[in-house]
Design a protein around this motif. Structure first.
Motif, PDB file in Angstrom:
ATOM      1  N   GLN A  54      37.193  40.845  49.977  1.00 32.84           N
ATOM      2  CA  GLN A  54      38.166  39.672  50.470  1.00 32.84           C
ATOM      3  C   GLN A  54      38.596  39.104  49.088  1.00 32.84           C
ATOM      4  O   GLN A  54      39.958  38.876  48.957  1.00 32.84           O
ATOM      5  CB  GLN A  54      37.381  38.546  51.277  1.00 32.84           C
ATOM      6  CG  GLN A  54      37.511  39.032  52.699  1.00 32.84           C
ATOM      7  CD  GLN A  54      36.767  38.125  53.721  1.00 32.84           C
ATOM      8  OE1 GLN A  54      36.129  37.112  53.313  1.00 32.84           O
ATOM      9  NE2 GLN A  54      36.743  38.392  55.078  1.00 32.84           N
ATOM     10  N   HIS A  55      37.727  38.564  48.472  1.00 34.49           N
ATOM     11  CA  HIS A  55      38.175  38.038  47.097  1.00 34.49           C
ATOM     12  C   HIS A  55      38.940  38.999  46.139  1.00 34.49           C
ATOM     13  O   HIS A  55      39.862  38.552  45.552  1.00 34.49           O
ATOM     14  CB  HIS A  55      36.760  37.682  46.277  1.00 34.49           C
ATOM     15  CG  HIS A  55      36.310  36.280  46.712  1.00 34.49           C
ATOM     16  ND1 HIS A  55      36.757  35.211  47.112  1.00 34.49           N
ATOM     17  CD2 HIS A  55      34.868  36.205  46.994  1.00 34.49           C
ATOM     18  CE1 HIS A  55      35.674  34.202  47.550  1.00 34.49           C
ATOM     19  NE2 HIS A  55      34.742  35.134  47.661  1.00 34.49           N
ATOM     20  N   SER A  56      38.709  40.243  46.030  1.00 34.66           N
ATOM     21  CA  SER A  56      39.357  41.379  45.375  1.00 34.66           C
ATOM     22  C   SER A  56      40.482  41.376  45.692  1.00 34.66           C
ATOM     23  O   SER A  56      41.574  41.388  45.081  1.00 34.66           O
ATOM     24  CB  SER A  56      38.318  42.794  45.436  1.00 34.66           C
ATOM     25  OG  SER A  56      37.519  42.467  44.843  1.00 34.66           O
ATOM     26  N   ALA A  73      42.588  39.356  47.552  1.00 35.58           N
ATOM     27  CA  ALA A  73      43.243  38.290  47.417  1.00 35.58           C
ATOM     28  C   ALA A  73      43.827  38.023  45.907  1.00 35.58           C
ATOM     29  O   ALA A  73      44.851  37.727  45.711  1.00 35.58           O
ATOM     30  CB  ALA A  73      42.529  36.843  47.841  1.00 35.58           C
ATOM     31  N   THR A  74      42.794  38.473  45.031  1.00 29.39           N
ATOM     32  CA  THR A  74      43.155  38.479  43.746  1.00 29.39           C
ATOM     33  C   THR A  74      44.284  39.387  43.394  1.00 29.39           C
ATOM     34  O   THR A  74      45.142  38.806  42.252  1.00 29.39           O
ATOM     35  CB  THR A  74      41.852  38.798  42.890  1.00 29.39           C
ATOM     36  OG1 THR A  74      40.717  37.667  43.266  1.00 29.39           O
ATOM     37  CG2 THR A  74      42.281  38.612  41.370  1.00 29.39           C
ATOM     38  N   ILE A  75      44.189  40.456  43.762  1.00 31.83           N
ATOM     39  CA  ILE A  75      45.203  41.725  43.410  1.00 31.83           C
ATOM     40  C   ILE A  75      46.565  41.720  44.144  1.00 31.83           C
ATOM     41  O   ILE A  75      46.903  42.552  43.792  1.00 31.83           O
ATOM     42  CB  ILE A  75      44.498  42.835  43.151  1.00 31.83           C
ATOM     43  CG1 ILE A  75      43.716  43.402  44.194  1.00 31.83           C
ATOM     44  CG2 ILE A  75      43.421  42.725  42.108  1.00 31.83           C
ATOM     45  CD1 ILE A  75      43.455  44.758  44.174  1.00 31.83           C
ATOM     46  N   ASP A 135      49.293  40.361  44.749  1.00 27.73           N
ATOM     47  CA  ASP A 135      50.566  40.646  44.155  1.00 27.73           C
ATOM     48  C   ASP A 135      50.832  41.801  43.314  1.00 27.73           C
ATOM     49  O   ASP A 135      51.958  42.648  43.546  1.00 27.73           O
ATOM     50  CB  ASP A 135      50.893  39.361  43.036  1.00 27.73           C
ATOM     51  CG  ASP A 135      51.143  38.115  43.937  1.00 27.73           C
ATOM     52  OD1 ASP A 135      51.409  38.049  45.030  1.00 27.73           O
ATOM     53  OD2 ASP A 135      51.045  37.108  43.418  1.00 27.73           O
ATOM     54  N   ASP A 136      49.818  42.321  42.697  1.00 29.32           N
ATOM     55  CA  ASP A 136      49.980  43.391  41.951  1.00 29.32           C
ATOM     56  C   ASP A 136      49.788  44.804  42.919  1.00 29.32           C
ATOM     57  O   ASP A 136      50.508  45.645  42.429  1.00 29.32           O
ATOM     58  CB  ASP A 136      48.731  43.743  40.937  1.00 29.32           C
ATOM     59  CG  ASP A 136      48.958  42.679  39.666  1.00 29.32           C
ATOM     60  OD1 ASP A 136      49.915  42.473  39.201  1.00 29.32           O
ATOM     61  OD2 ASP A 136      47.727  42.155  39.241  1.00 29.32           O
ATOM     62  N   ARG A 185      32.475  39.843  51.311  1.00 21.97           N
ATOM     63  CA  ARG A 185      32.966  38.758  50.551  1.00 21.97           C
ATOM     64  C   ARG A 185      33.670  39.109  49.075  1.00 21.97           C
ATOM     65  O   ARG A 185      34.875  38.845  48.974  1.00 21.97           O
ATOM     66  CB  ARG A 185      31.988  37.884  50.189  1.00 21.97           C
ATOM     67  CG  ARG A 185      32.208  36.555  49.528  1.00 21.97           C
ATOM     68  CD  ARG A 185      31.216  35.640  49.521  1.00 21.97           C
ATOM     69  NE  ARG A 185      29.828  36.017  48.985  1.00 21.97           N
ATOM     70  CZ  ARG A 185      28.895  36.480  49.670  1.00 21.97           C
ATOM     71  NH1 ARG A 185      28.800  36.110  50.943  1.00 21.97           N
ATOM     72  NH2 ARG A 185      27.691  36.843  49.021  1.00 21.97           N
TER      73      ARG A 185
END
Length: 113
Positions: free
Chosen positions: A95-97, A99-101, A103-104, A92
Motif C-alpha cells: 500500500q505504501h509503495s 501510494a508513493t509511486i 503519479d510515476d 502494508r
C-alpha cells in the motif's frame, strides 16, 4: 484476475521472493482455512501451494501455516502469528509503495501508445 496494468510488488529476500502470489495464497488460507482450497482459488495445485508455504517456512525459520490433521471433521490450516505478521507487513509495504509511486505509474501508463 487482476488488471495487468495494476502495480505488483515483488520483494527479494535473499534467495526467496515475496510477492502477490505468496501473499494471495496466505490470504486465501486465512479466508478458507485450507491450503488446497486457497490453491484452487488461484488455479494452483495443492503441491505448488505447499511448495510456496515451505519456501516461506524455510526462509523465516518457523511455520507460517499451522495444519490440522484430517479425520471425521476433516483437516484444515490457519496462519500462525508469523504468517499473519508476514501477510500484514507485505500488504502494508504494498500500500505504501503504490501510494508513493502512483503519479510515476500514471505517467508511465500515459506514455504507452
Amino acid at each position: 484476475m487482476s488488471d495487468p496494468d495494476d502495480f505488483q510488488l515483488r520483494i527479494r529476500l535473499g534467495e526467496m521472493m515475496l510477492g502477490p502470489g505468496k501473499a494471495d495464497l496466505l490470504d486465501g488460507i486465512r479466508q478458507t482455512g485450507s491450503i488446497s482450497a486457497a490453491g484452487r482459488r488461484m488455479s494452483m495445485s495443492y503441491r505448488r501451494a505447499w511448495q510456496l508455504v515451505e519456501q516461506l517456512n524455510l526462509y523465516f525459520g518457523a511455520p507460517v501455516v499451522a495444519t490440522l490433521t484430517g479425520g471425521r471433521g476433516g483437516g484444515g490450516a490457519e496462519l500462525t502469528a508469523l504468517g499473519e505478521d508476514i501477510l500484514s507487513t507485505y500488504r502494508r509495504i504494498q500500500q505504501h509503495s503504490a501510494a508513493t509511486i502512483a503519479d510515476d505509474l500514471a505517467h508511465l501508463r500515459d506514455l504507452r501508445k
